[in-house]
Scaffold this active site. Structure first.
Site, PDB file in Angstrom:
ATOM      1  N   PRO A 143      43.598  41.796  32.906  1.00 35.94           N
ATOM      2  CA  PRO A 143      43.121  42.854  33.149  1.00 35.94           C
ATOM      3  C   PRO A 143      41.446  42.238  33.667  1.00 35.94           C
ATOM      4  O   PRO A 143      40.112  42.381  33.874  1.00 35.94           O
ATOM      5  CB  PRO A 143      42.400  43.766  32.277  1.00 35.94           C
ATOM      6  N   HIS A 360      43.092  47.710  70.522  1.00 33.87           N
ATOM      7  CA  HIS A 360      43.851  48.715  70.324  1.00 33.87           C
ATOM      8  C   HIS A 360      42.934  50.330  70.413  1.00 33.87           C
ATOM      9  O   HIS A 360      43.962  51.088  70.794  1.00 33.87           O
ATOM     10  CB  HIS A 360      44.699  48.998  69.110  1.00 33.87           C
ATOM     11  N   GLU A 385      45.155  34.236  45.744  1.00 29.77           N
ATOM     12  CA  GLU A 385      45.688  32.548  45.416  1.00 29.77           C
ATOM     13  C   GLU A 385      44.164  32.372  45.145  1.00 29.77           C
ATOM     14  O   GLU A 385      43.668  31.241  45.571  1.00 29.77           O
ATOM     15  CB  GLU A 385      46.145  32.304  47.055  1.00 29.77           C
ATOM     16  N   GLU A 389      34.686  33.658  47.492  1.00 26.17           N
ATOM     17  CA  GLU A 389      34.497  33.477  46.788  1.00 26.17           C
ATOM     18  C   GLU A 389      33.997  32.081  45.769  1.00 26.17           C
ATOM     19  O   GLU A 389      33.558  30.948  45.822  1.00 26.17           O
ATOM     20  CB  GLU A 389      33.339  34.681  46.301  1.00 26.17           C
TER      21      GLU A 389
HETATM   22  C1  LIG Z   1      48.009  43.439  46.019  1.00 28.31           C
HETATM   23  C2  LIG Z   1      47.908  41.425  45.272  1.00 28.31           C
HETATM   24  C3  LIG Z   1      48.979  40.982  43.723  1.00 28.31           C
HETATM   25  C4  LIG Z   1      48.402  40.204  43.346  1.00 28.31           C
HETATM   26  N1  LIG Z   1      49.853  39.118  42.536  1.00 28.31           N
HETATM   27  C5  LIG Z   1      49.714  38.262  41.305  1.00 28.31           C
HETATM   28  C6  LIG Z   1      50.586  37.777  40.677  1.00 28.31           C
HETATM   29  O1  LIG Z   1      51.183  37.836  41.161  1.00 28.31           O
HETATM   30  N2  LIG Z   1      50.612  37.005  39.588  1.00 28.31           N
HETATM   31  C7  LIG Z   1      49.201  37.073  39.433  1.00 28.31           C
HETATM   32  O2  LIG Z   1      49.217  36.619  38.009  1.00 28.31           O
HETATM   33  N3  LIG Z   1      48.080  37.301  40.351  1.00 28.31           N
HETATM   34  C8  LIG Z   1      48.194  38.004  41.358  1.00 28.31           C
HETATM   35  N4  LIG Z   1      47.122  38.642  42.563  1.00 28.31           N
HETATM   36  C9  LIG Z   1      45.576  38.892  41.509  1.00 28.31           C
HETATM   37  C10 LIG Z   1      44.845  38.275  41.580  1.00 28.31           C
HETATM   38  O3  LIG Z   1      44.778  36.447  41.984  1.00 28.31           O
HETATM   39  C11 LIG Z   1      43.290  38.240  42.045  1.00 28.31           C
HETATM   40  O4  LIG Z   1      42.748  40.057  42.167  1.00 28.31           O
HETATM   41  C12 LIG Z   1      42.380  37.233  42.045  1.00 28.31           C
HETATM   42  O5  LIG Z   1      42.562  36.203  41.312  1.00 28.31           O
HETATM   43  C13 LIG Z   1      41.713  37.802  41.513  1.00 28.31           C
HETATM   44  O6  LIG Z   1      40.843  38.163  40.674  1.00 28.31           O
HETATM   45  P1  LIG Z   1      40.442  39.788  39.946  1.00 28.31           P
HETATM   46  O7  LIG Z   1      40.997  40.559  40.863  1.00 28.31           O
HETATM   47  O8  LIG Z   1      39.868  39.819  38.690  1.00 28.31           O
HETATM   48  O9  LIG Z   1      38.842  39.281  40.600  1.00 28.31           O
HETATM   49  P2  LIG Z   1      37.440  39.587  39.818  1.00 28.31           P
HETATM   50  O10 LIG Z   1      37.865  37.597  39.446  1.00 28.31           O
HETATM   51  O11 LIG Z   1      36.930  40.198  39.247  1.00 28.31           O
HETATM   52  O12 LIG Z   1      36.087  38.730  40.810  1.00 28.31           O
HETATM   53  C14 LIG Z   1      35.249  40.148  41.012  1.00 28.31           C
HETATM   54  C15 LIG Z   1      34.520  39.812  42.376  1.00 28.31           C
HETATM   55  O13 LIG Z   1      33.503  38.684  41.732  1.00 28.31           O
HETATM   56  C16 LIG Z   1      33.845  37.540  42.462  1.00 28.31           C
HETATM   57  N5  LIG Z   1      33.856  35.932  41.998  1.00 28.31           N
HETATM   58  C17 LIG Z   1      34.417  35.728  40.667  1.00 28.31           C
HETATM   59  N6  LIG Z   1      34.036  35.183  39.346  1.00 28.31           N
HETATM   60  C18 LIG Z   1      32.713  34.300  40.385  1.00 28.31           C
HETATM   61  C19 LIG Z   1      32.131  33.179  40.495  1.00 28.31           C
HETATM   62  N7  LIG Z   1      32.386  32.001  39.464  1.00 28.31           N
HETATM   63  N8  LIG Z   1      31.306  32.398  41.950  1.00 28.31           N
HETATM   64  C20 LIG Z   1      30.591  33.793  42.923  1.00 28.31           C
HETATM   65  N9  LIG Z   1      31.764  35.374  42.651  1.00 28.31           N
HETATM   66  C21 LIG Z   1      32.785  35.103  41.971  1.00 28.31           C
HETATM   67  C22 LIG Z   1      34.976  37.577  43.213  1.00 28.31           C
HETATM   68  O14 LIG Z   1      35.063  36.084  43.942  1.00 28.31           O
HETATM   69  C23 LIG Z   1      34.968  38.954  43.756  1.00 28.31           C
HETATM   70  O15 LIG Z   1      34.472  39.361  44.735  1.00 28.31           O
HETATM   71  C24 LIG Z   1      47.553  39.481  42.923  1.00 28.31           C
HETATM   72  C25 LIG Z   1      45.999  40.451  43.235  1.00 28.31           C
HETATM   73  C26 LIG Z   1      46.714  41.498  44.239  1.00 28.31           C
HETATM   74  C27 LIG Z   1      45.259  42.286  44.785  1.00 28.31           C
END
Ligand SMILES: Cc1cc2nc3c(=O)[nH]c(=O)nc-3n(C[C@H](O)[C@H](O)[C@H](O)COP(=O)(O)OP(=O)(O)OC[C@H]3O[C@@H](n4cnc5c(N)ncnc54)[C@H](O)[C@@H]3O)c2cc1C
Length: 405
Positions: A143, A360, A385, A389
Site C-alpha cells: 500500500p 469505431h 512494471e 514517470e
Molecule cells: C492491475 C495491476 C496489477 C498489478 N500486479 C502486480 C503484481 O502482480 N505484483 C506486484 O508486486 N505489483 C503489481 N502491480 C503494482 C504496480 O507495479 C504498481 O501499481 C506500480 O509500480 C505503481 O505503483 P503505485 O500504484 O503505488 O503508484 P504510485 O507509486 O503511488 O504513483 C502514483 C503517481 O505518482 C507518480 N510518481 C511516483 N513517484 C514518482 C517520482 N519519483 N517522480 C515522478 N512521478 C512519480 C507515478 O508515476 C504515478 O503517476 C500491479 C498494478 C496494477 C494496477
C-alpha cells in the site's frame, strides 16, 4: 449489433508478406507463426467470450500454452525449457497480447520466475515451471510502496528453522491461482535510511492452487481491465515458512529483482505492441465495413491518416523492442534502453488503442467490439512494471546523473 464481430479473420497486417528482415531467422519466423496461429484461433475467441463477463483464463488454454512450451521459452534446456532468448519471448508475447494481454502475462509466470535460485532450487523448480504445472505470483508492491518499492515494510523475522512474515502486500496478481508466491520482505529493518534497498529478501512459498498459504488473507481488487485473473491485496499475519524458502542471499533480493527488470520491461513493451496491433487490425476492418456519406469511412482522409500514424507508431516501437531484445540477448547492459522501449510502447499503445476506438465511433464505446478491451488493457501498460514517470526518471538519471532532490 452482433455480439463481438468476428475479429479473428486475418488482415493484410496479420499476413505481412513484406521482405523478411535478416534478424528474422527461419526459427524466429516459425515461432512467431505458431504463436500467431494459437493467438488468433484460441486466445482471441476466448478473450472475446470471457473478458466481457470477467471470466478467468481457462485451464484448457493454459494446458495448450504448456504443450507449446510457452512457459519455458527462457528456461535453459537442461531444466526442460526451450532455452531461447528475450527476442523469441517478446515475439510470442506480442502475438499472445494481440489476443488477450492477460494471456501474454501469464506466460511470464513460468518463464521469469527462476531468478536468484540456488542450483538446488533450480533443479527442483525450473522443470516444473517450464512444463507450466508450477506457475507463480509476485508480491512486491505494498500500500505504501509502489514506485518507491524500497520503502517496503512487510517484515520477515527468523524464528529457529522458520521465517515468520507479517505485513501487507498490494496488487498481487494471480495470488489465488498460482502454485507459489514470491514475496519480498524486509529481513533487516536497521539499514541506513539512505540504503533502504538493502536488507530486503525474497521468499518462495509453495501453496495449493486455488488457495492462499496459511497466515495469508486476500481481498480481490476491483480492476477496470486486466481481466482473466484476479489481483489481490494480501495481509500476512504470522505466515510461517521454512528457512529454505529464502531465495538466494539474505538481504540482497532488491538487486536480484532489478536484474530481471530489463526482460520484464521488454516483455511489457511487447504486450503493449500486441494490444496496439489488435486495435489497429480491428480499426482497419471497421474502416472497410462502416459506410457513412455513401462510402466506407476508410475512404476519408481523416481516417486513412489515423491508420497511417497508428501503423507507423507501432512499427517504431517494435523496432526499438527488437533492438533492446538483441542487446539483452547479447548480455549487454541496457537498462536505459529497456526503460525507453517500455515508455515508448506503452504511451504509443494508449494513443493507438484510443484512436482505434475513435474510428469505431459509438460502436467502439460498447462491449460488443474488442477495441474497448485493448484500450482498457493498454492503459495499464503505462502503470505496471514501473510507471511512465519512473521510466523517464531512469532515462534522465542515466543522461544527467541522479537528481539531487
Ligand atoms: C492491475 C495491476 C496489477 C498489478 N500486479 C502486480 C503484481 O502482480 N505484483 C506486484 O508486486 N505489483 C503489481 N502491480 C503494482 C504496480 O507495479 C504498481 O501499481 C506500480 O509500480 C505503481 O505503483 P503505485 O500504484 O503505488 O503508484 P504510485 O507509486 O503511488 O504513483 C502514483 C503517481 O505518482 C507518480 N510518481 C511516483 N513517484 C514518482 C517520482 N519519483 N517522480 C515522478 N512521478 C512519480 C507515478 O508515476 C504515478 O503517476 C500491479 C498494478 C496494477 C494496477
Amino acid at each position: 449489433m452482433a455480439q463481438h464481430h468476428d475479429t479473428t479473420r486475418p488482415t493484410a497486417l496479420a499476413d505481412r508478406d513484406d521482405a523478411v528482415p535478416s534478424y528474422m531467422t527461419d526459427e524466429r519466423l516459425m515461432i512467431q507463426q505458431a504463436a500467431r496461429d494459437f493467438a488468433m484461433k484460441e486466445v482471441l475467441p476466448t478473450a472475446n467470450r470471457l473478458d466481457p463477463q470477467n471470466g478467468e483464463i481457462p485451464m484448457a488454454l493454459r494446458d495448450k500454452m504448456a504443450e507449446l512450451g510457452l512457459f519455458g521459452i527462457l528456461i535453459p534446456q537442461e531444466y526442460g525449457g526451450l532455452g531461447l532468448g528475450c527476442f523469441e519471448y517478446c515475439l510470442v508475447a506480442e502475438e499472445l497480447s494481440r489476443g488477450w494481454m492477460s494471456v501474454a502475462s501469464i506466460m511470464a509466470r513460468g518463464n521469469g520466475a527462476g531468478n536468484g535460485f540456488t542450483p538446488e532450487q533450480k533443479r527442483k523448480y525450473l522443470p516444473r515451471m517450464a512444463s507450466g504445472e508450477y506457475l507463480g505470483a509476485f508480491a512486491l508492491s505494498e500500500p505504501n510502496a509502489g514506485s518507491d518499492v524500497a520503502n517496503l515494510s512487510c517484515r520477515a523475522r527468523r524464528d529457529g528453522e522458520h521465517w515468520v512474515i507479517n505485513g501487507s502486500k498490494m496488487w498481487c496478481t494471480f495470488a489465488d491461482g498460482a502454485d507459489y508466491l514470491t514475496v519480498m520482505a524486509r529481513t533487516d529493518p536497521d539499514v541506513d535510511p539512505k540504503a533502504r534497498h538493502k536488507g530486503i529478501s525474497a521468499f518462495h512459498i509453495p501453496k495449493e492452487r486455488g488457495t492462499l498459504p496459511p497466515g495469508v488473507q486476500g481481498t480481490p481488487v476491483n480492476k477496470i481491465g486486466y481481466r482473466g485473473w484476479k489481483t489481490f491485496e494480501l495481509a500476512f499475519d504470522n505466515c510461517r515458512v521454512p528457512a529454505d524458502a529464502l531465495i538466494g542471499e539474505e538481504g540482497n533480493a532488491f538487486y536480484t529483482v532489478m536484474g530481471k527488470l530489463e526482460v520484464a520491461r521488454a516483455h511489457t513493451a511487447a504486450r503493449a505492441i500486441g494490444l496496439a496491433r489488435g486495435a489497429l487490425e480491428d480499426a482497419i476492418r471497421y474502416a472497410h465495413e462502416r459506410v457513412q456519406f455513401g462510402k466506407p469511412i476508410g475512404e476519408f482522409q481523416a481516417i486513412r491518416f489515423k491508420i497511417a500514424d497508428m501503423a507507423t507508431e507501432i512499427e517504431a516501437a517494435r523496432q526499438l523492442m527488437y533492438h533492446v531484445c538483441t542487446e539483452i540477448d547479447s548480455g549487454r547492459r541496457c537498462d536505459k534502453e529497456s526503460s525507453m522501449v517500455k515508455l515508448l510502447a506503452s504511451e504509443m499503445a494508449e494513443r493507438v488503442t484510443s484512436e482505434a476506438l475513435q474510428i469505431h465511433g459509438g460502436a467502439g464505446y460498447t462491449t460488443d467490439f474488442a477495441v474497448e478491451r485493448y484500450w482498457r488493457d493498454a492503459r495499464l501498460t503505462k502503470i505496471f512494471e514501473g510507471t511512465s514517470e519512473i521510466q523517464k526518471r531512469i532515462i534522465s538519471d542515466r543522461l544527467l546523473g541522479a537528481a539531487k532532490s
